[in-house]
Design an enzyme around this catalytic site. Sequence first.
Site, PDB file in Angstrom:
ATOM      1  CG  HIS A   1       0.831   2.530   7.962  1.00 44.81           C
ATOM      2  ND1 HIS A   1       0.475   3.815   7.626  1.00 44.81           N
ATOM      3  CD2 HIS A   1       1.790   2.174   7.075  1.00 44.81           C
ATOM      4  CE1 HIS A   1       1.182   4.208   6.578  1.00 44.81           C
ATOM      5  NE2 HIS A   1       1.992   3.224   6.223  1.00 44.81           N
ATOM      6  CD  GLU A   2       4.727  -0.504   7.672  1.00 43.86           C
ATOM      7  OE1 GLU A   2       4.954  -1.120   6.609  1.00 43.86           O
ATOM      8  OE2 GLU A   2       4.863   0.727   7.774  1.00 43.86           O
TER       9      GLU A   2
ATOM     10  CG  HIS B   1       1.914  -0.716   3.253  1.00 45.74           C
ATOM     11  ND1 HIS B   1       1.535   0.103   2.211  1.00 45.74           N
ATOM     12  CD2 HIS B   1       2.449   0.102   4.190  1.00 45.74           C
ATOM     13  CE1 HIS B   1       1.828   1.357   2.532  1.00 45.74           C
ATOM     14  NE2 HIS B   1       2.379   1.391   3.724  1.00 45.74           N
TER      15      HIS B   1
END
Length: 379
Positions: free
Chosen positions: A67-68, A71
Amino acid sequence: MRPSIRLGRVAGVQVGANWSVLVIVALLAFGLYGTVLPAAAPGLPPAAYAFAGAVTSVLFLACLLAHELAHALVARYHGVEVRRITLWLLGGVSELETEPPSPRAELLISGAGPLSSLLLAVVGALATVLAGALGLGDLVVVSLAWLAAVNAVLAVFNLLPGAPLDGGRILHAVLWRRRGDRISAQVSADRAGVVVGIALGSGGLAQMLFAGDISGLWLVLLGWFLVSAANAESATVQAKAALAGLTVRDIMTPDPVCVLAGLPVDAFVTTSAAAARHRAFPVVDLDGTVVGVVQLARLAAVPPAMRTVRRIGEVATPIGPTAVLSPDDPASAVARVLTAATPVVPVVEAGHVVGIVGAVDLARAVDLMRLKNSRAVGE
Ligand SMILES: [Zn+2]
């Protein structure tokens, strides 16, 4: 947030973890081992639940990281470097070096995380079906289903429209685009973050009080974190806006008392230290080059008997050439170089100290600018 465990570089991004991340891994592994897995796939030896619980909770961490990283990679694509990714108690944090250049970039950077969690949820669901069809055993099927569900929750939770959650950043991008004003959009997104935080916290509290469910504590913790993070972000943004256009020269205290590094502590304490209205002083060598900063508190820690022999340079906090500011640096640069050990930063021009600037100068400048702006609006 400073990571206490370095995990190395993934796709060129520094990844670390805070020790608190071990708390979630342990809680999840324990919950899976003791409750979730035995209930959904009964009749297996405890060691099987323990193994599956451990593997599944580590896979959950990998999903958080994905998820990170989503980004981070989209941010880099838009020219925004990522300082580091840190996994901690309440999830992951990607620290961007600069702010996204446009509302569109911010929308894509913020949306990439929840989108990747959603994709992982879909992949997890498909893998669950596939594992069932292949007859891989209940334990594998249940673990995969759990991972799919948790990723879906992660996507939805992060889309709640309050900063600093991803949904709050998306809200910021939309408001920024609509109003053309980044600061006011940020203030609104942070206010929404406070509202979301209070709602989550109250929900958790109700869960604990009325349903007697201790897991409501997580929501209370999350809500509290959101409210404080949104408030802190809002204060930083407003301070930055107030300082915009000002230089270090505008806010520094000019012509400070400097101390020679070779001076005995005693000589300084009995002369200029008491007369100057400061708690910290730049320390210079004979040709005026700044070599450190000394605080009154450090001087006080030198035993009285030693004060005639110890020299200022020995008790000062040494500073390198990068830890000083130029009078023409932007005022917002001050906050970046202040540390607990150097609460004031010498301002150096042509090799000589021309001023000092500290947290008090910064706060004073912010207050003055607010005062000026509010008068301008009132007139
Ligand atoms: Zn995210």
